[in-house]
Motif scaffolding. Structure first.
Motif, short mmCIF file in Angstrom:
data_model
loop_
_atom_site.label_atom_id
_atom_site.label_comp_id
_atom_site.label_asym_id
_atom_site.label_seq_id
_atom_site.Cartn_x
_atom_site.Cartn_y
_atom_site.Cartn_z
N LEU A 180 0.82 -1.21 0.00
CA LEU A 180 0.00 0.00 0.00
C LEU A 180 0.86 1.26 0.00
O LEU A 180 0.51 2.26 -0.63
N LEU A 181 2.00 1.21 0.69
CA LEU A 181 2.89 2.37 0.69
C LEU A 181 3.47 2.61 -0.70
O LEU A 181 3.62 3.76 -1.13
N VAL A 182 3.80 1.53 -1.42
CA VAL A 182 4.28 1.69 -2.79
C VAL A 182 3.17 2.29 -3.66
O VAL A 182 3.41 3.16 -4.50
N GLU A 183 1.94 1.83 -3.43
CA GLU A 183 0.80 2.35 -4.19
C GLU A 183 0.63 3.85 -3.96
O GLU A 183 0.15 4.57 -4.84
N TYR A 184 1.03 4.33 -2.79
CA TYR A 184 0.87 5.75 -2.48
C TYR A 184 1.95 6.61 -3.14
O TYR A 184 2.06 7.80 -2.83
N LEU A 185 2.72 6.01 -4.06
CA LEU A 185 3.57 6.82 -4.93
C LEU A 185 2.74 7.47 -6.04
O LEU A 185 3.26 8.28 -6.80
N ALA A 186 1.46 7.11 -6.12
CA ALA A 186 0.60 7.65 -7.18
C ALA A 186 0.61 9.17 -7.26
O ALA A 186 0.68 9.73 -8.36
N LEU A 216 10.09 5.60 0.36
CA LEU A 216 9.94 4.27 -0.24
C LEU A 216 11.25 3.50 -0.23
O LEU A 216 11.26 2.29 -0.02
N ALA A 217 12.35 4.19 -0.44
CA ALA A 217 13.66 3.54 -0.39
C ALA A 217 13.90 2.91 0.98
O ALA A 217 14.49 1.82 1.08
N GLU A 267 14.05 -1.08 1.94
CA GLU A 267 15.40 -1.32 2.43
C GLU A 267 16.39 -1.55 1.29
O GLU A 267 16.99 -2.62 1.15
N VAL A 268 16.56 -0.51 0.46
CA VAL A 268 17.43 -0.65 -0.71
C VAL A 268 18.88 -0.93 -0.31
O VAL A 268 19.64 -1.51 -1.10
N TRP A 269 19.28 -0.57 0.90
CA TRP A 269 20.66 -0.81 1.33
C TRP A 269 20.96 -2.30 1.54
O TRP A 269 22.10 -2.70 1.60
N SER A 270 19.91 -3.12 1.62
CA SER A 270 20.12 -4.56 1.80
C SER A 270 19.94 -5.32 0.49
O SER A 270 19.72 -6.53 0.49
N GLY A 271 19.99 -4.59 -0.62
CA GLY A 271 19.88 -5.26 -1.91
C GLY A 271 18.47 -5.62 -2.29
O GLY A 271 18.22 -6.66 -2.90
N LEU A 272 17.48 -4.76 -1.94
CA LEU A 272 16.08 -5.00 -2.26
C LEU A 272 15.63 -6.35 -1.71
O LEU A 272 15.43 -7.31 -2.44
N PRO A 312 13.35 1.06 10.47
CA PRO A 312 13.55 1.89 9.27
C PRO A 312 12.35 1.88 8.34
O PRO A 312 12.04 2.89 7.70
N GLN A 313 11.65 0.74 8.25
CA GLN A 313 10.48 0.66 7.38
C GLN A 313 9.34 1.52 7.93
O GLN A 313 8.61 2.15 7.17
N ILE A 314 9.18 1.53 9.24
CA ILE A 314 8.13 2.35 9.85
C ILE A 314 8.43 3.83 9.61
O ILE A 314 7.54 4.61 9.24
#
Length: 332
Positions: free
Chosen positions: A105-111, A142-143, A147-152, A288-290
Motif C-alpha cells: 500500500l505504501l508503494v501504491e501511495y507513490l501515485a 519508499l527507499a 530497504e534498498v541498502w540490503s539489496g532490495l 527503518p520501514q516504519i
C-alpha cells in the motif's frame, strides 16, 4: 443567522471528516481480509473478481438509475472500470500475495508523485516547489520501506505489481479530471462508480476465468495469524465494507469537504492497513520501514494538500482534480 450558518458549516465539515476517516478504515481492511483467502488457495485475481462482482451486484440499482451515463460518458466509464477498478485492485491483490500488505500500500501511495510526473513530463506543465518536495520525500521514504541498502530484500515482482497499482491510480486521477470538466454537466460519482464496477466485472471475468476457481475455499475457514475465521465472513467484509461502504463514504466525504482535504485524510489508509496487518496477520515491519512509511505519507500529504492552480500557465500543485470522483484512488 450568521452564527447558525457557521455552525451548520462546521457540523457539515465534521461529518465529512468522519466519513473520510471511515472510508480510509474501510479501504484499509481490504488487503488484510483478502490475504488469508489468497494464502488458503484462491488466486489473487479470483479474489478481486469476487470483490468487484459482489460490489457491482449491490450497486446495480444505481447503475440503472444513472443509465444515461452510458450514452453521455462511455469512454470515462470504460477507463474508470479498466484502471480505477480492475487495474488497481488486480495489481494490489497480486502484490500482497508476495509482499506485506503495508509495503504494497505504501508503494501504491507513490501515485501522487506519478501524477505530478504526468503533469510535468507529459502535459509539460510546471509544478510547484512544495509538490516537488512531496515527491522527493515519497521516493526517499519508499527507499527506506524496501530497504534498498540490503539489496532490495523484498520480492521484486511483488514491488513491480504494487507499482502497477500506483500507475493505475494515475489513470484514475487523470480520468477524474477529464470526467468533471466545467464545459459539461459533471457525471454523478456514484453512477460512475457503479458502472466502473460493472466494467471491471466484465474485464475480470475474461482475465480471471472464475469458473476455474477453487470454490471450496469459500465454504471453509482460513487462518489469520493462527486464528480460524470463516471464509465467507472475510469475503462479505471485502465486498460490503471494503468496497461498497468504502466508496460510498468516500464520495459523501468529498461532497462535504474539499477533494484535497478528503484525499489527505485517505492517506490514513496506509497507516490503518499496516497496523491491521501487524495485529491480525503478524506482519511486523522494522524500525527503518516504519520511519520510511511515515515519510512516504508525509510526502503524499504535501503533494496532495497543496492547492491546485487552475490557470494553465501557472505551476501545478499536487493533489487530485477539483471534483474527484471519490476520496480514494480506488485501490485496494
Amino acid at each position: 443567522m450568521r452564527t447558525s450558518v457557521s455552525s451548520q458549516g462546521s457540523r457539515g465539515k465534521g461529518i465529512g471528516l468522519a466519513l473520510a476517516v471511515g472510508s480510509a478504515v474501510a479501504f484499509g481492511g481490504s488487503g488484510v481480509a483478502a490475504k488469508p483467502l489468497i494464502e488458503a488457495g484462491l488466486d489473487p485475481l479470483h479474489v478481486v473478481w469476487l470483490r468487484v462482482t459482489g460490489a457491482a451486484l449491490v450497486m446495480l440499482p444505481l447503475a440503472v438509475r444513472h443509465r444515461s451515463l452510458v450514452r453521455r460518458r462511455p469512454a470515462l466509464l470504460a477507463g474508470f472500470g479498466l484502471l480505477g477498478v480492475a487495474g488497481v485492485q488486480a495489481f494490489y491483490f497480486a502484490s500482497i500475495s508476495r509482499i506485506p500488505v503495508g509495503v504494497a500500500l505504501l508503494v501504491e501511495y507513490l501515485a501522487p508523485a506519478l501524477v505530478l510526473g504526468w503533469v510535468r513530463f507529459v502535459q509539460r506543465r510546471p509544478v510547484t516547489r512544495a509538490a516537488a518536495v512531496g515527491v522527493v520525500l515519497a521516493v526517499g521514504g519508499l527507499a527506506c520501506v524496501v530497504e534498498v541498502w540490503s539489496g532490495l530484500s523484498f520480492d521484486a515482482l511483488g514491488l513491480l505489481l504494487a507499482l502497477g497499482a500506483a500507475c493505475c491510480q494515475v489513470g484514475y486521477f487523470v480520468l477524474s479530471d477529464q470526467g468533471t470538466d466545467s464545459a459539461d454537466e459533471a457525471p454523478d460519482p456514484l453512477g460512475v462508480i457503479a458502472y466502473g464496477l460493472l466494467v471491471g466485472t466484465l474485464v475480470l471475468t475474461v482475465v480471471a476465468r472464475p469458473w476455474g476457481m477453487d470454490w471450496s475455499v469459500l465454504a471453509g475457514t482460513v487462518g489469520m495469524d493462527g486464528t480460524q475465521v470463516p471464509s465467507w465472513v472475510l469475503l462479505a467484509w471485502i465486498v460490503l465494507i471494503a468496497t461498497v461502504l468504502a466508496y460510498g463514504t468516500g464520495v459523501l466525504s468529498v461532497r462535504r469537504l474539499s477533494p484535497q482535504v478528503a484525499t489527505v485524510v485517505a492517506c490514513l489508509e496506509a497507516v490503518i492497513a499496516t497496523v491491521l496487518a501487524w495485529v491480525l496477520l503478524g506482519e511486523h515491519l522494522s524500525a527503518p520501514q516504519i520511519v520510511g512509511g511515515a515519510v512516504v505519507l508525509l510526502g503524499a500529504f504535501i503533494a496532495q494538500s497543496t492547492t491546485p492552480v487552475k490557470a494553465a500557465s501557472d505551476p501545478v500543485a499536487g493533489g487530485t482534480p477539483e471534483r474527484e470522483l471519490s476520496a480514494r484512488g480506488t485501490a485496494a
